[in-house]
Write an enzyme that holds these catalytic residues in place. Structure first.
Site, PDB file in Angstrom:
ATOM      1  N   SER A  33       0.942  -1.224   0.030  1.00 44.01           N
ATOM      2  CA  SER A  33       0.070   0.137  -0.029  1.00 44.01           C
ATOM      3  C   SER A  33       0.795   1.186   0.038  1.00 44.01           C
ATOM      4  O   SER A  33       0.101   2.271   0.019  1.00 44.01           O
ATOM      5  CB  SER A  33      -0.961  -0.221   1.239  1.00 44.01           C
ATOM      6  OG  SER A  33      -0.089   0.108   2.319  1.00 44.01           O
ATOM      7  N   THR A  93      -1.858   2.923   4.691  1.00 40.12           N
ATOM      8  CA  THR A  93      -0.736   3.814   4.543  1.00 40.12           C
ATOM      9  C   THR A  93       0.157   3.975   5.597  1.00 40.12           C
ATOM     10  O   THR A  93      -0.158   3.609   6.841  1.00 40.12           O
ATOM     11  CB  THR A  93      -1.683   5.236   4.705  1.00 40.12           C
ATOM     12  OG1 THR A  93      -2.735   5.318   3.580  1.00 40.12           O
ATOM     13  CG2 THR A  93      -0.927   6.569   4.579  1.00 40.12           C
ATOM     14  N   THR A 111       1.666   6.938   0.704  1.00 35.14           N
ATOM     15  CA  THR A 111       0.722   5.991   0.323  1.00 35.14           C
ATOM     16  C   THR A 111       0.597   5.947  -1.167  1.00 35.14           C
ATOM     17  O   THR A 111       0.826   6.694  -2.095  1.00 35.14           O
ATOM     18  CB  THR A 111      -0.495   6.299   0.803  1.00 35.14           C
ATOM     19  OG1 THR A 111      -1.722   5.301   0.445  1.00 35.14           O
ATOM     20  CG2 THR A 111      -1.343   7.485   0.403  1.00 35.14           C
ATOM     21  N   ARG A 165      -7.386  10.095  -9.053  1.00 31.21           N
ATOM     22  CA  ARG A 165      -8.012  10.502  -7.549  1.00 31.21           C
ATOM     23  C   ARG A 165      -6.675  10.730  -6.670  1.00 31.21           C
ATOM     24  O   ARG A 165      -5.543  10.150  -6.916  1.00 31.21           O
ATOM     25  CB  ARG A 165      -8.608   8.980  -7.355  1.00 31.21           C
ATOM     26  CG  ARG A 165      -8.911   8.895  -6.015  1.00 31.21           C
ATOM     27  CD  ARG A 165      -8.055   8.148  -4.741  1.00 31.21           C
ATOM     28  NE  ARG A 165      -8.655   7.841  -3.599  1.00 31.21           N
ATOM     29  CZ  ARG A 165      -8.031   7.673  -2.375  1.00 31.21           C
ATOM     30  NH1 ARG A 165      -6.836   7.424  -2.491  1.00 31.21           N
ATOM     31  NH2 ARG A 165      -8.761   7.314  -1.489  1.00 31.21           N
ATOM     32  N   THR A 213      -4.706   6.456   8.755  1.00 34.96           N
ATOM     33  CA  THR A 213      -4.894   5.753   7.603  1.00 34.96           C
ATOM     34  C   THR A 213      -6.170   5.077   7.487  1.00 34.96           C
ATOM     35  O   THR A 213      -7.132   5.418   8.374  1.00 34.96           O
ATOM     36  CB  THR A 213      -3.954   4.230   7.940  1.00 34.96           C
ATOM     37  OG1 THR A 213      -3.904   3.283   6.883  1.00 34.96           O
ATOM     38  CG2 THR A 213      -4.448   3.562   9.353  1.00 34.96           C
ATOM     39  N   GLY A 214      -6.583   4.547   6.321  1.00 40.26           N
ATOM     40  CA  GLY A 214      -7.832   4.239   6.147  1.00 40.26           C
ATOM     41  C   GLY A 214      -8.497   4.648   4.905  1.00 40.26           C
ATOM     42  O   GLY A 214      -7.973   5.144   3.896  1.00 40.26           O
TER      43      GLY A 214
HETATM   44  N1  GLY Z   1      -5.668   6.365   3.064  1.00 38.74           N
HETATM   45  C1  GLY Z   1      -5.128   6.060   1.859  1.00 38.74           C
HETATM   46  C2  GLY Z   1      -6.051   6.560   0.974  1.00 38.74           C
HETATM   47  O1  GLY Z   1      -7.309   6.280   0.886  1.00 38.74           O
HETATM   48  O2  GLY Z   1      -5.447   7.142  -0.279  1.00 38.74           O
END
Ligand code: GLY
Length: 357
Positions: free
Chosen positions: A82, A219, A237, A247, A270-271
């Protein structure tokens, strides 16, 4: 310290040579002493904790250096896929990177979003901080900036990421992040055209969030406390797999991916960044510290604010005050964080059960 190009041959070995112990959240909270490093996730992410902590033991290493070293270690190791190159390919099978780094003394942050063809995202973010008065550069122009600052352009696709993306396309591009388009994104790879929406209708809100989040997001977000008390924070990340090209997630957003004010403390997140960046949870958590909350309460409050609107959100935040007391909270999964400080001989991983939505 200048950018850390070239270090990657040595630091990735650290996670083979250091060990970790795991504790539950109730065992933690007190400061281990300074210097200290704390970051999202255990497992392969502890190589980053160790690299940053061991670097901080050297007198010439600053808190910013430590964050750059730690996050760079994850980028080079690809951590769990990730972070760094070769992970989370977008709909076009390309990996792009998001990163930010923040100085807790000046409150200056530098960030890159949707960075293409450059592996060293956190170091480019640091170059934005140190060599511009901007905060965030994006996409191909961030790549141009990186190359002009001496970074090397490379293909971020690996055999594994190409194969994974090809398999996704062969499976009809399922799942994906498209909504309110035609043809039906649950059955098609597109190309898509928008369907009309009436934002004043009672069903509009449901239409905006009807398909959920197809994949988990991880992340590295890290906070470093120098033995002098100076603090820094950062995030790196590769975002969300199968994302719509272009995005940008929460990672490079100051106050969302991470945040630090050395007068108070710091936070790393993170998430599901698409949701989390709507709440600036790390800004919230640090402001909660300023109001007198403990790190644990500050983290829980920030997560509960997201849960009130999004009961299923996958989130995790780690919070540390400017003396090293720490806490974490998450939702939708069992979140872990890692820390090492004072005279600790190894990194400790804390397991944080989810708060119910
Ligand atoms: N937390 C990483 C992302 O959604 O990009």
């Amino acid at each position: 310290m200048a950018y850390l190009r070239g270090f990657t041959l040595t630091y990735p070995l650290l996670w083979l040579t250091t060990s970790t112990i795991t504790r539950c959240a109730a065992d933690t909270g007190n400061s281990p002493g300074l210097p200290m490093v704390i970051n999202t996730w255990g497992g392969p992410f502890t190589a980053a904790t160790d690299a940053a902590y061991l670097a901080l033991l050297e007198s010439e290493t600053s808190a910013l250096d430590a964050v750059e070293i730690g996050c760079s270690t994850c980028e080079a190791n690809q951590c769990d896929g990730s972070v760094g190159y070769g992970g989370s390919p977008d709909e076009n099978c390309e990996t792009t990177l998001d990163a930010m780094i923040m100085d807790g003394t000046t409150m200056k942050s530098g960030a890159v979003a949707a960075l293409r063809r450059i592996k060293d995202a956190i170091s480019v973010a640091r170059a934005v901080l140190e060599h511009t008065t901007h905060t965030l550069l994006a996409g191909d122009f961030a790549t141009d900036f990186a190359i002009a600052n001496g970074f090397v352009a490379q293909n971020l696709t690996t055999e594994a990421s190409a194969a994974s993306c090809a398999q996704w396309k062969a499976g009809g591009c399922q799942p994906n992040y498209r909504i309110n388009v035609t043809p039906d994104p649950a059955q098609s790879c597109g190309p898509y055209a928008p369907t009309s929406l009436n934002s004043s209708s009672s069903s509009a809100a449901a239409a905006y969030q009807s398909r959920g989040s197809p994949e988990g997001h991880d992340t590295i977000s890290m906070i470093a406390l120098h033995s002098s008390g100076v603090m820094a924070a950062g995030t790196s990340t590769n975002g969300a797999g199968r994302k719509v090209p272009g995005r940008v997630g929460d990672g490079p957003i100051t106050g969302s991916g991470s945040y630090v004010d050395g007068d108070v403390g710091g936070c790393g997140a993170t998430g599901d960044g698409d949701i989390m960046m709507r709440f600036l949870p790390c800004y919230q958590a640090v402001e909660n510290l300023r109001l007198g909350m403990s790190p644990q309460s500050a983290a829980e409050d920030a997560v509960r604010r997201m849960l009130r609107k999004y009961p299923d959100v996958q989130s995790g935040i780690v919070v540390v005050d400017n003396e090293g007391a720490h806490g974490g909270a998450g939702s939708g999964w069992t979140f872990t964080y890692a820390y090492r400080g004072g005279g600790m001989g190894e990194t400790v991983v804390v397991s944080v059960p989810p708060i119910a939505g």
